[in-house]
Structures are given as C-alpha cells and as structure tokens.
Scaffold this active site. Structure first.
Site, PDB file in Angstrom:
ATOM      1  N   ASP A  43      -4.919   4.894  22.459  1.00  0.00           N
ATOM      2  CA  ASP A  43      -3.473   5.068  22.318  1.00  0.00           C
ATOM      3  C   ASP A  43      -2.969   5.837  23.523  1.00  0.00           C
ATOM      4  O   ASP A  43      -3.679   6.681  24.084  1.00  0.00           O
ATOM      5  CB  ASP A  43      -3.154   5.828  21.024  1.00  0.00           C
ATOM      6  CG  ASP A  43      -1.730   5.572  20.555  1.00  0.00           C
ATOM      7  OD1 ASP A  43      -1.552   4.841  19.565  1.00  0.00           O
ATOM      8  OD2 ASP A  43      -0.789   6.080  21.198  1.00  0.00           O
ATOM      9  N   PHE A 165      -0.908  -8.812   8.326  1.00  0.00           N
ATOM     10  CA  PHE A 165      -0.075  -8.925   7.118  1.00  0.00           C
ATOM     11  C   PHE A 165      -0.236  -7.730   6.184  1.00  0.00           C
ATOM     12  O   PHE A 165       0.214  -7.777   5.047  1.00  0.00           O
ATOM     13  CB  PHE A 165      -0.425 -10.217   6.360  1.00  0.00           C
ATOM     14  CG  PHE A 165      -0.138 -11.469   7.150  1.00  0.00           C
ATOM     15  CD1 PHE A 165       1.151 -11.987   7.218  1.00  0.00           C
ATOM     16  CD2 PHE A 165      -1.144 -12.131   7.836  1.00  0.00           C
ATOM     17  CE1 PHE A 165       1.436 -13.127   7.958  1.00  0.00           C
ATOM     18  CE2 PHE A 165      -0.882 -13.272   8.582  1.00  0.00           C
ATOM     19  CZ  PHE A 165       0.409 -13.774   8.642  1.00  0.00           C
ATOM     20  N   LEU A 166      -0.914  -6.675   6.652  1.00  0.00           N
ATOM     21  CA  LEU A 166      -1.188  -5.564   5.731  1.00  0.00           C
ATOM     22  C   LEU A 166       0.098  -4.919   5.209  1.00  0.00           C
ATOM     23  O   LEU A 166       1.144  -4.967   5.868  1.00  0.00           O
ATOM     24  CB  LEU A 166      -2.064  -4.508   6.395  1.00  0.00           C
ATOM     25  CG  LEU A 166      -1.560  -3.748   7.622  1.00  0.00           C
ATOM     26  CD1 LEU A 166      -0.531  -2.687   7.300  1.00  0.00           C
ATOM     27  CD2 LEU A 166      -2.732  -3.107   8.331  1.00  0.00           C
ATOM     28  N   GLU A 168       1.644  -1.303   4.145  1.00  0.00           N
ATOM     29  CA  GLU A 168       1.386   0.136   4.208  1.00  0.00           C
ATOM     30  C   GLU A 168       1.188   0.632   2.784  1.00  0.00           C
ATOM     31  O   GLU A 168       1.845   0.195   1.859  1.00  0.00           O
ATOM     32  CB  GLU A 168       2.560   0.862   4.869  1.00  0.00           C
ATOM     33  CG  GLU A 168       2.578   0.652   6.366  1.00  0.00           C
ATOM     34  CD  GLU A 168       3.732   1.356   7.066  1.00  0.00           C
ATOM     35  OE1 GLU A 168       4.233   2.359   6.547  1.00  0.00           O
ATOM     36  OE2 GLU A 168       4.128   0.868   8.131  1.00  0.00           O
ATOM     37  N   ASN A 221       7.603 -12.716   6.875  1.00  0.00           N
ATOM     38  CA  ASN A 221       8.366 -11.489   6.615  1.00  0.00           C
ATOM     39  C   ASN A 221       9.835 -11.797   6.321  1.00  0.00           C
ATOM     40  O   ASN A 221      10.447 -11.172   5.450  1.00  0.00           O
ATOM     41  CB  ASN A 221       8.263 -10.533   7.810  1.00  0.00           C
ATOM     42  CG  ASN A 221       7.069  -9.613   7.664  1.00  0.00           C
ATOM     43  OD1 ASN A 221       6.275  -9.769   6.736  1.00  0.00           O
ATOM     44  ND2 ASN A 221       6.930  -8.661   8.563  1.00  0.00           N
ATOM     45  N   PHE A 262       8.424  -9.378  -5.079  1.00  0.00           N
ATOM     46  CA  PHE A 262       9.594  -9.221  -4.197  1.00  0.00           C
ATOM     47  C   PHE A 262      10.879  -9.741  -4.839  1.00  0.00           C
ATOM     48  O   PHE A 262      11.761 -10.255  -4.183  1.00  0.00           O
ATOM     49  CB  PHE A 262       9.354  -9.883  -2.824  1.00  0.00           C
ATOM     50  CG  PHE A 262       8.365  -9.116  -1.999  1.00  0.00           C
ATOM     51  CD1 PHE A 262       8.788  -8.282  -0.981  1.00  0.00           C
ATOM     52  CD2 PHE A 262       7.004  -9.198  -2.273  1.00  0.00           C
ATOM     53  CE1 PHE A 262       7.876  -7.534  -0.248  1.00  0.00           C
ATOM     54  CE2 PHE A 262       6.089  -8.456  -1.547  1.00  0.00           C
ATOM     55  CZ  PHE A 262       6.524  -7.625  -0.534  1.00  0.00           C
ATOM     56  N   CYS A 273       8.852  -3.092   9.420  1.00  0.00           N
ATOM     57  CA  CYS A 273       8.642  -4.527   9.586  1.00  0.00           C
ATOM     58  C   CYS A 273       9.853  -5.380   9.217  1.00  0.00           C
ATOM     59  O   CYS A 273      10.426  -6.026  10.086  1.00  0.00           O
ATOM     60  CB  CYS A 273       7.419  -4.960   8.787  1.00  0.00           C
ATOM     61  SG  CYS A 273       5.909  -4.281   9.494  1.00  0.00           S
ATOM     62  N   LYS A 276      13.315  -5.134  11.314  1.00  0.00           N
ATOM     63  CA  LYS A 276      13.239  -5.561  12.711  1.00  0.00           C
ATOM     64  C   LYS A 276      12.773  -7.019  12.832  1.00  0.00           C
ATOM     65  O   LYS A 276      13.220  -7.746  13.707  1.00  0.00           O
ATOM     66  CB  LYS A 276      12.354  -4.618  13.530  1.00  0.00           C
ATOM     67  CG  LYS A 276      10.871  -4.848  13.417  1.00  0.00           C
ATOM     68  CD  LYS A 276      10.125  -3.989  14.411  1.00  0.00           C
ATOM     69  CE  LYS A 276       8.634  -4.048  14.202  1.00  0.00           C
ATOM     70  NZ  LYS A 276       8.037  -5.387  14.244  1.00  0.00           N
ATOM     71  N   LYS A 333       8.786   3.053   0.906  1.00  0.00           N
ATOM     72  CA  LYS A 333       8.157   2.556  -0.316  1.00  0.00           C
ATOM     73  C   LYS A 333       7.073   3.556  -0.728  1.00  0.00           C
ATOM     74  O   LYS A 333       6.726   4.443   0.069  1.00  0.00           O
ATOM     75  CB  LYS A 333       7.595   1.146  -0.133  1.00  0.00           C
ATOM     76  CG  LYS A 333       6.449   1.047   0.848  1.00  0.00           C
ATOM     77  CD  LYS A 333       5.904  -0.360   0.795  1.00  0.00           C
ATOM     78  CE  LYS A 333       4.736  -0.520   1.733  1.00  0.00           C
ATOM     79  NZ  LYS A 333       4.126  -1.821   1.682  1.00  0.00           N
TER      80      LYS A 333
HETATM   81  P1  NAD Z   1       3.101   2.353  15.173  1.00  0.00           P
HETATM   82  O1  NAD Z   1       4.350   2.827  15.808  1.00  0.00           O
HETATM   83  O2  NAD Z   1       2.611   3.010  13.923  1.00  0.00           O
HETATM   84  O3  NAD Z   1       1.911   2.365  16.206  1.00  0.00           O
HETATM   85  C1  NAD Z   1       1.989   1.862  17.495  1.00  0.00           C
HETATM   86  C2  NAD Z   1       1.085   2.697  18.369  1.00  0.00           C
HETATM   87  O4  NAD Z   1       0.998   2.062  19.653  1.00  0.00           O
HETATM   88  C3  NAD Z   1       1.597   4.113  18.612  1.00  0.00           C
HETATM   89  O5  NAD Z   1       0.625   5.046  18.255  1.00  0.00           O
HETATM   90  C4  NAD Z   1       1.892   4.137  20.122  1.00  0.00           C
HETATM   91  O6  NAD Z   1       1.674   5.399  20.729  1.00  0.00           O
HETATM   92  C5  NAD Z   1       0.938   3.091  20.623  1.00  0.00           C
HETATM   93  N1  NAD Z   1       1.301   2.519  21.941  1.00  0.00           N
HETATM   94  C6  NAD Z   1       2.511   2.089  22.342  1.00  0.00           C
HETATM   95  N2  NAD Z   1       2.446   1.635  23.600  1.00  0.00           N
HETATM   96  C7  NAD Z   1       1.158   1.772  23.994  1.00  0.00           C
HETATM   97  C8  NAD Z   1       0.462   1.480  25.185  1.00  0.00           C
HETATM   98  N3  NAD Z   1       1.089   0.947  26.234  1.00  0.00           N
HETATM   99  N4  NAD Z   1      -0.861   1.752  25.232  1.00  0.00           N
HETATM  100  C9  NAD Z   1      -1.496   2.303  24.185  1.00  0.00           C
HETATM  101  N5  NAD Z   1      -0.875   2.606  23.018  1.00  0.00           N
HETATM  102  C10 NAD Z   1       0.432   2.343  22.928  1.00  0.00           C
HETATM  103  O7  NAD Z   1       3.347   0.798  14.877  1.00  0.00           O
HETATM  104  P2  NAD Z   1       2.655  -0.075  13.736  1.00  0.00           P
HETATM  105  O8  NAD Z   1       3.358   0.134  12.448  1.00  0.00           O
HETATM  106  O9  NAD Z   1       1.184   0.105  13.823  1.00  0.00           O
HETATM  107  O10 NAD Z   1       3.032  -1.533  14.232  1.00  0.00           O
HETATM  108  C11 NAD Z   1       2.402  -2.123  15.362  1.00  0.00           C
HETATM  109  C12 NAD Z   1       2.745  -3.597  15.362  1.00  0.00           C
HETATM  110  O11 NAD Z   1       2.238  -4.221  14.173  1.00  0.00           O
HETATM  111  C13 NAD Z   1       4.255  -3.888  15.353  1.00  0.00           C
HETATM  112  O12 NAD Z   1       4.477  -5.041  16.093  1.00  0.00           O
HETATM  113  C14 NAD Z   1       4.553  -4.119  13.891  1.00  0.00           C
HETATM  114  O13 NAD Z   1       5.671  -4.934  13.711  1.00  0.00           O
HETATM  115  C15 NAD Z   1       3.304  -4.840  13.441  1.00  0.00           C
HETATM  116  N6  NAD Z   1       3.006  -4.703  12.023  1.00  0.00           N
HETATM  117  C16 NAD Z   1       3.222  -3.531  11.374  1.00  0.00           C
HETATM  118  C17 NAD Z   1       2.900  -3.440  10.014  1.00  0.00           C
HETATM  119  C18 NAD Z   1       3.160  -2.164   9.268  1.00  0.00           C
HETATM  120  O14 NAD Z   1       3.128  -2.214   8.031  1.00  0.00           O
HETATM  121  N7  NAD Z   1       3.411  -1.055   9.918  1.00  0.00           N
HETATM  122  C19 NAD Z   1       2.362  -4.536   9.335  1.00  0.00           C
HETATM  123  C20 NAD Z   1       2.122  -5.706  10.042  1.00  0.00           C
HETATM  124  C21 NAD Z   1       2.450  -5.790  11.384  1.00  0.00           C
END
Ligand code: NAD
Length: 445
Positions: A43, A165-166, A168, A221, A262, A273, A276, A333
């Site tokens: 990260d 597809f997880l 949270e 989504n 849902f 999710c 956006k 949630k």
């Molecule tokens: P998040 O904000 O929790 O985590 C993203 C991480 O990426 C952060 O820790 C950030 O510091 C890091 N990051 C950003 N730019 C970086 C870089 N250049 N190099 C290294 N690290 C970097 O986001 P998230 O909730 O994990 O979501 C990530 C992606 O997955 C998004 O596209 C989201 O839409 C998708 N997604 C999220 C969920 C969910 O439930 N949160 C579920 C399915 C898909």
C-alpha cells in the site's frame, strides 16, 4: 471458517502481489495466503503498512485479524510499501486500489494508472496483471496500453479482470464461498493461472473477455441498487396509500423470479460501492453513446429516502433546534465500521444544520465518525445505546446492527424524554412498538 482447511489439498502455488491494503486488497491478500500462496501486500500508505506489520488491522472486518495474524506467522503474507520490489518478486499482480468517484460521476482511475506504470517499469519476467478494483469497461485495455508504452524490455505479460463481489462485514466468508468467480481474460495462460489461484475455492467460474468481466461488476451492483430504490419508491406509495411495504416485500420476494434479497425499504443504500458504481456505470454508458436514464432515477430515489426520513422526523418534532436526537447506527450497514457515503452522514448533517443536539452511537464506527463530525457540546459519541437515548426527544435508527434489535425497549422508553422512534431500517414491529407506548415512524408502513 474451519472448512478452509480443505485448501491444503490444492498444490499449485503462486507468488502474488496485491496492490492496495484496503477492504478488498487486504481481504484478498489474507485469503490468498490462507490458500497457500506467497503474498506481498503493498500500500502507498506507509502508516497503514507499518501498523499491518504490527498486526493492527486498519478497519473492522470480522475474522480478518486472525487470518492476517496467521498469514504473517506462516510468512505467507508479507506487507510492504515498496511496489517495485513486490512486483519483481511476484508472478501475478492483483490491483485492488481505490477508484473513487469524481465530481462528474466518472471513476477516478489515477491510482490504477500509477500502478500500471510501476508494473511496466518493473516487468522483470512474464506477469499476469489482474484488475480487482471496480472499473469502467475498457480499463483493462488501457492498462495494457500503459504497460506496453512504459515497459523497458521485451518481457511478456497478460492483463485480466477479476472483479470482487465481497460484502463488507462478510468479506472473508464471501471470498471462500462466493456465488461465482468472474475472470475476464485474453489468453489461455491467464485463464489457467487464475483457475489455479482459486483452485481450492468451490465456485462456478465464469470465463469471459475483459470488457464483459468489467461490465459484469457494474451491471451487478447497479441492479442491486435498482432493487433497493425500487422498493423504496414503493414505500413512498405505501406511505401515501396507508399500506405496508414490508408485506409487499415479503409477497414479492417469495416469487423466485424476484427473490427477497435487497428488497427491504429503508433510508437507502450507501458505502463505497453502490453510490459510485451506479454513477460510474451511468457515466461510461453515456460516454459510449447510451443514456442509462434508469440509473439516474435510482440515484434520485436513493437521495430522496434520506431527505424524506428527516422530513418525517421534523413533522413529529416540529422545531429541531435544541432538540436532543439519539442516532443509533452510523456505518452504512451492520458489521463494518465503514461510513463512506453512509446515509447517516447526510441525515446527521441536516440535523446539525437545523440546530439539533446529537448523541451518535455505533458499536464499531465511532473512530470513523469522529473523522467526519467533531465532538462538541452539541455532538456527543457513545457505544452505549442507553446512554445515547437518555433524555432524548427522538431515537433515530439508521443501521440495523444486531445489538439494536436486542434493545430493552421498556428501559429505552423510561430513559427518553419523549418516546419517538424513527426507524430508518424498519427494524421494529410497528404494533409492538406502539403497544409499548412509543410513537413510531417507519418507512412505508
Ligand atoms: P479502500 O479505500 O479501502 O482501499 C484502497 C487502498 O488502496 C488504500 O489503502 C490506498 O492507500 C491504496 N492505494 C491507493 N493508491 C495506491 C497506489 N498507487 N499504490 C498502492 N496502494 C494504493 O478501497 P476498497 O474498499 O478496498 O476498494 C478498492 C476497489 O475495490 C474499489 O474499486 C472498489 O470499488 C472495489 N470494491 C470494493 C468493495 C467493498 O466492499 N469495499 C467490494 C467490491 C469491490
């Protein structure tokens, strides 16, 4: 999570780099390590990596901490803030960075571009680069272009899409027991590697091209958000007609073509999710030449649920200035501390602007909430719902945490100055609540 032990039977292991230690990346990294792969989780947030190395998890997700600890102990999971180093050590790179919304609704893909450039410059052998973040269609194609543009040698690579597809709060379970795994690929080699990586996860694997895979995530989504907005629109009609949306949900949901998931009316969807992704899908569709008007309406209905909820509370309390309101539930949630785009945030902001005094209560999200709302004379925080409701004029239920379902309502009534419950998640039975002497505001009932 004991069933995961089956994985040991599967032998083909990979060196995997997961970029992004967020809700998706950290879960994927810990789970890949649990499957026996060697995982480098990177990260750009150095503080996050330092704490992860000390086994401190940056957000609340059930079962994640034990899995991370196990991964660190077995040396299957390594945290790093050096992306080049992690790339050079890995065969497969999963990109799980954030893709936040921009003002025009499009997804900000800067982080994806940055990572693609670093991969290009560190392509020391064949690598499979897999997009796990939710991205608009054609992102895989762009990643490929960027790597071709910046790579410094003739080493080969493949790009693939493997949307996540997880949910949270249930992320670990969802990783090991998914409804399906989607992989978008352009070569047999990439397909085989991804099938190997998930080899011991029992799930239907859908193999497709990259564009289709990217679209599957946006479509899924957006459909779920549409279902929520649909039943919320029905709830508005129920309010006006004096009908019960819960009975409608039940009857509709028993139709297998519709399904009950849902389909619960409430103050609407939130989180990182749905809001956006609905916007980004509408944006990319328009850019491609199709005006997806349905999705704009889905968003509008969702926003109206929040303002309509506040209007109902105002109808009962009349003047909000000086009134004490207990807010039970802040995360978007239950079972997560995530407050990104949570309906509670807009509702609380409106109450604040109207001069109400608030007691914010949540089992897990208080730290997140304090990043958004500063504690003051007018905004207090507690984990204890009974402390929150003491002397209040209204209890607003905004997240359906299990512990709120178990509240001793007789005790709650005694503690409140005025027994008004605004149930934004239709958690309580209206008749039961009324019998206890409360005034009750529900959604569409
Ligand atoms: P998040 O904000 O929790 O985590 C993203 C991480 O990426 C952060 O820790 C950030 O510091 C890091 N990051 C950003 N730019 C970086 C870089 N250049 N190099 C290294 N690290 C970097 O986001 P998230 O909730 O994990 O979501 C990530 C992606 O997955 C998004 O596209 C989201 O839409 C998708 N997604 C999220 C969920 C969910 O439930 N949160 C579920 C399915 C898909």
């Amino acid at each position: 999570m004991k069933k995961i032990a089956k994985k040991k039977k599967y032998t083909k292991k990979y060196k995997i780099c997961v970029v992004g230690a967020g809700h998706v990346g950290l879960v994927a990294a810990a789970c890949f390590a649990e499957l026996g792969h060697k995982v480098y989780c990177v990260d750009k947030d150095k503080k996050r990596i330092t704490s992860l190395k000390k086994k401190s998890i940056p957000f609340y997700e059930p079962d994640l901490e034990s899995l991370v600890k196990k991964g660190i102990k077995s040396k299957g999971l390594v945290f790093s803030s050096s992306l080049p180093e992690a790339i050079t050590k890995s065969q497969v790179i999963f990109i799980a960075v954030g893709t936040p919304p921009q003002a025009d609704g499009s997804a900000d893909l800067t982080a994806i571009e940055n990572v693609a450039q670093v991969i290009a410059k560190n392509l020391n052998s064949y690598k499979l680069i897999v997009g796990k973040s939710t991205v608009p269609v054609w992102t895989g194609r762009k990643i490929k272009e960027i790597i071709h543009r910046y790579k410094k040698n003739g080493n080969d690579f493949d790009v693939a899409s493997n949307p996540e597809f997880l949910r949270e709060g249930k992320a670990i379970y969802d990783f090991f027991y998914p409804d399906r795994i989607v992989i978008g690929v352009e070569s047999e080699r990439a397909e085989n590697i991804l099938k190997d990586i998930y080899g011991s996860v029992k799930a239907t694997i859908i193999v497709t091209d990259i564009n289709t895979s990217e679209l599957i995530k946006h479509a899924a989504n957006s459909f779920l958000a549409t279902k929520i907005s649909f039943i919320n629109a029905v709830s508005r009609v129920c309010d006006l007609a004096g009908a019960d949306v819960e009975k409608i949900s039940l009857a509709m949901g028993l139709d297998r073509r519709i399904g009950k998931e849902f389909l619960q009316a409430g103050i609407g969807y939130g989180g990182f999710c749905f809001p956006k992704d609905v916007e980004a899908f509408a944006y990319i569709s328009k850019k491609l030449g199709y005006d997806f008007g349905l999705l704009k309406e889905v968003k509008t209905i969702n926003e109206q649920q929040r303002s309509n909820f506040v209007a109902k509370v105002k109808e009962h309390l009349w003047i909000l200035k000086g009134k004490k309101i207990a807010i039970l539930g802040l995360s978007f949630k239950p079972d997560t501390d995530d407050m990104r785009f949570a309906p509670s945030v807009d509702i609380i902001k409106t109450f604040i602007s109207e001069g109400a005094r608030l007691y914010l209560c949540d089992p897990q999200s208080l730290n997140e909430a304090k990043k958004i709302f500063k504690p003051s004379e007018k905004i207090k925080f507690t984990k204890d719902p009974y402390e929150a409701v003491k002397g209040c004029d209204c209890l607003c239920l905004l997240t359906e945490w299990g512990e709120f379902k178990e509240l001793d309502l007789k005790r709650v009534k005694k503690l409140m100055q005025y027994p008004l419950i605004a149930d934004g998640r239709n958690m309580f039975n209206k008749q039961r609540i009324s019998k206890l002497g409360f005034e009750y505001i529900g959604i569409g009932k």
